[in-house]
Design an enzyme around this catalytic site. Structure first.
Site, PDB file in Angstrom:
ATOM      1  CE  LYS A  75      -0.200   6.338  -5.688  1.00 46.99           C
ATOM      2  NZ  LYS A  75       1.164   6.845  -5.847  1.00 46.99           N
ATOM      3  CG  LEU A  79       7.896  11.096  -9.215  1.00 45.40           C
ATOM      4  CD1 LEU A  79       9.253  10.776  -8.600  1.00 45.40           C
ATOM      5  CD2 LEU A  79       7.795  12.576  -9.542  1.00 45.40           C
ATOM      6  N   GLY A 128       8.823  -0.350  -3.248  1.00 42.84           N
ATOM      7  CA  GLY A 128       9.245   1.023  -2.999  1.00 42.84           C
ATOM      8  C   GLY A 128      10.197   1.098  -1.835  1.00 42.84           C
ATOM      9  CB  SER A 129      11.253   3.954   0.238  1.00 38.85           C
ATOM     10  OG  SER A 129      10.075   4.364   0.923  1.00 38.85           O
ATOM     11  CB  THR A 132       6.786   4.078   1.544  1.00 41.56           C
ATOM     12  OG1 THR A 132       7.329   5.387   1.374  1.00 41.56           O
ATOM     13  CG2 THR A 132       5.338   4.079   1.108  1.00 41.56           C
ATOM     14  N   GLY A 133       7.178   1.253   2.952  1.00 43.15           N
ATOM     15  CA  GLY A 133       6.747  -0.124   3.160  1.00 43.15           C
ATOM     16  C   GLY A 133       6.366  -0.391   4.601  1.00 43.15           C
ATOM     17  CB  SER A 134       7.930   0.658   7.779  1.00 43.26           C
ATOM     18  OG  SER A 134       7.640   0.580   9.157  1.00 43.26           O
ATOM     19  CE  LYS A 135       5.870   7.181   7.018  1.00 42.89           C
ATOM     20  NZ  LYS A 135       5.927   8.496   6.318  1.00 42.89           N
ATOM     21  CD  GLU A 150      11.784  -5.442  -4.936  1.00 47.14           C
ATOM     22  OE1 GLU A 150      12.530  -4.672  -4.275  1.00 47.14           O
ATOM     23  OE2 GLU A 150      11.688  -5.392  -6.163  1.00 47.14           O
ATOM     24  CB  CYS A 184      15.269  -2.045  -5.129  1.00 50.24           C
ATOM     25  SG  CYS A 184      14.465  -3.263  -6.181  1.00 50.24           S
ATOM     26  CD  GLU A 283      17.591   1.658  -2.119  1.00 45.16           C
ATOM     27  OE1 GLU A 283      17.522   0.784  -2.993  1.00 45.16           O
ATOM     28  OE2 GLU A 283      16.617   1.998  -1.401  1.00 45.16           O
TER      29      GLU A 283
END
Length: 393
Positions: A75, A79, A128-129, A132-135, A150, A184, A283
Site C-alpha cells: 500500500k 501522494l 511513516g509518521s 500513524t504508526g501508533s494507530k 520505521e 526520516c 519533526e
C-alpha cells in the site's frame, strides 16, 4: 534506480542461500533427542510505505518479503503511487505468479487501516509518521499480529571543536538539506561546540547559499520543491512558530527569490533555540536545521539524546576514540561517524524509542518476514519411562 536494483539483487542472493539454513541442528544436553530449526515465511504481509523515496522504500519491504516466500500487499502513499504501480507491471513482465505481489492504492484510512486489522494479514511493516504508526500498532494488537515500524526522527549531528570546518559544514548541510530534508533520518538538530560555533555557522551559511535550488530536472539541482502545498505550509508554520518562540532565523526560511512558482523553501538555519521549543522537539520533514551549542562531551550527549525519537545520530570529530564513546552513548538505531546519511542495503536500518522498532535491510530485513520453528525428535529405542507401564495381559 541503482539502489532499487541493488536491493532486489541482494535479497535474491539471500533467498538462494535459505535452503542451506534449513534444518540447522542444535546441540542438546540429552542424547535421546535431536533438534533442528526451520525458517519459514510468516505468511501474508502488508507493506505500507511513505511518499518520500516511494519506489526505494517499497523495495526495502517487497524484496525481502518475496525472498522470504511471503505473499505481499503493498500500500503506497496516495501522494506517490505511480512508481509502485510500475513495479507491478515489471513483476507481470518477469512472470511473478498472480497474487504474490498486490498493489493497493488509496487513502490511509480507506486502504491502510483495513490491512492493519484484517485477520488474514499475518504481519504489518510500516514506514511513516509516529502518529500513524501508533494507530497501526493498536489495530494490529487486536489480532496479536507482529509489526515492524520505521517512524519519525529528530536526529542530532554533534560537531566538536577539532574538525575541519569545511568538511564538517558540508556533511552538516548534506545531513539535513539532501532530499530537501524530507527523510526520516535527517540530522536536523546541529549541536556544535561553543568555541567554534560562530565561525562554523558563518561557513555553514556560505555553503547553504551555494546550494543550487531549482527544478529537479535541471542539471546540478541540489534542492528542489517539497512534496505538496500542505507540506510547504507546514514547514513555513514551523519556521513562524520558532520565531514567535524567540528563535532566530540565521539563514533561509523563505521562498527563493528566483522561483515564483512551486513549493520551494530555502535551506533554513535557526539559532537561539531552547530545549522546549517546537523546532527542537518535533519533526519538520523539510529543509530546516535548528542549532544549539555545547561545552563538554557529556553535555553534547545529553542534548543529542534529548528527544523522543531515536532513528539516526551523527558525530564529527578528529578524535576517533571520542567518536566511539559518543556513538555508544547515542540512543539511536543508526549512527554515523564523520558523515551523515549514508545507507547500505547490507547494513541494518531502524530506530529506537518513538522512531519505531524492528530492522530493515541486511539479513535483519529478511528475518522480518520469517518465523522460526523448532522441530525436536525422540531418537531412542527405549520407552520414555515417565509413567509406570500398565500390566500386559
Amino acid at each position: 534506480m541503482e539502489d532499487v536494483a541493488g536491493c532486489f539483487e541482494y535479497y535474491a542472493d539471500l533467498a538462494e542461500g535459505l535452503d542451506e539454513q534449513q534444518k540447522l541442528s542444535i546441540s542438546l544436553p540429552m542424547e535421546t533427542f535431536k533438534t533442528h530449526v526451520l525458517k519459514e515465511p510468516i505468511g501474508v504481509v502488508a507493506l505500507i510505505t511513505p511518499w518520500n523515496y516511494p519506489l526505494l522504500m517499497a523495495t526495502w519491504k517487497v524484496a525481502p518479503a518475496l525472498a522470504a516466500g511471503c505473499a505481499a500487499i503493498l500500500k503506497p502513499s496516495e501522494l506517490a503511487s505511480v512508481t509502485c504501480l510500475e513495479l507491478a507491471e515489471v513483476c507481470i513482465e518477469i512472470g511473478l505468479p498472480p497474487g504474490v505481489l498486490n498493489i493497493l492504492t488509496g487513502l490511509g484510512h480507506e486502504a491502510g487501516a483495513p490491512l492493519a486489522s484484517h485477520p488474514h494479514v499475518d504481519k504489518i511493516a510500516f514506514t511513516g509518521s509516529t502518529l500513524t504508526g501508533s494507530k497501526i500498532m493498536s489495530a494490529a494488537a487486536q489480532q496479536v499480529k507482529p509489526v515492524s515500524l520505521e517512524l519519525g526522527g529528530k536526529s542530532p549531528i554533534v560537531v566538536f571543536d577539532d574538525v575541519d570546518i569545511d568538511k564538517a559544514a558540508e556533511w552538516t548541510a548534506f545531513g539535513i538539506f539532501w532530499t530537501n530534508g524530507q527523510i526520516c533520518s535527517a540530522t536536523s538538530r546541529l549541536i556544535v561546540h561553543e568555541s567554534i560555533a560562530a565561525k562554523f555557522l558563518d561557513r555553514l551559511v556560505e555553503w547553504c547559499k551555494n546550494i543550487k535550488i531549482s527544478d529537479p530536472m535541471e542539471e546540478g539541482c541540489r534542492l528542489g520543491p517539497v512534496v505538496s502545498e500542505g507540506q510547504y505550509q507546514k514547514i513555513l508554520k514551523f519556521i513562524s512558530t520558532a520565531k514567535s518562540e524567540g528563535a532566530k532565523v540565521l539563514s533561509g526560511g523563505v521562498r527563493p527569490e528566483h522561483l515564483k512558482k512551486g513549493f520551494y523553501v530555502e535551506p533554513t538555519i535557526i539559532t537561539d533555540v531552547t530545549n522546549s521549543m517546537q523546532i527542537w522537539r518535533e519533526e519538520v520533514f523539510g529543509p530546516v536545521l535548528c542549532v544549539k551549542t555545547f561545552s563538554s562531551e557529556e553535555e553534547a550527549i545529553e542534548l543529542a539524546n534529548d528527544t523522543q525519537f531515536g532513528l539516526g545520530a551523527a558525530v564529527i570529530s578528529n578524535d576517533l576514540e571520542r567518536c566511539e564513546r559518543v556513538a555508544k552513548a547515542f540512543q539511536a538505531g543508526v549512527v554515523w561517524i564523520n558523515c551523515s546519511q549514508p545507507c547500505f542495503t547490507q547494513a541494518p536500518w531502524g530506530g529506537n524509542k518513538r522512531s519505531g522498532f524492528g530492522r530493515e535491510l541486511g539479513t535483519w530485513g529478511l528475518d522480518n518476514y520469517m518465523t522460526v520453528k523448532q522441530v525436536t525428535q525422540y531418537i531412542s529405542d527405549e520407552p520414555w519411562g515417565w509413567y509406570k507401564s500398565p500390566s500386559k495381559l
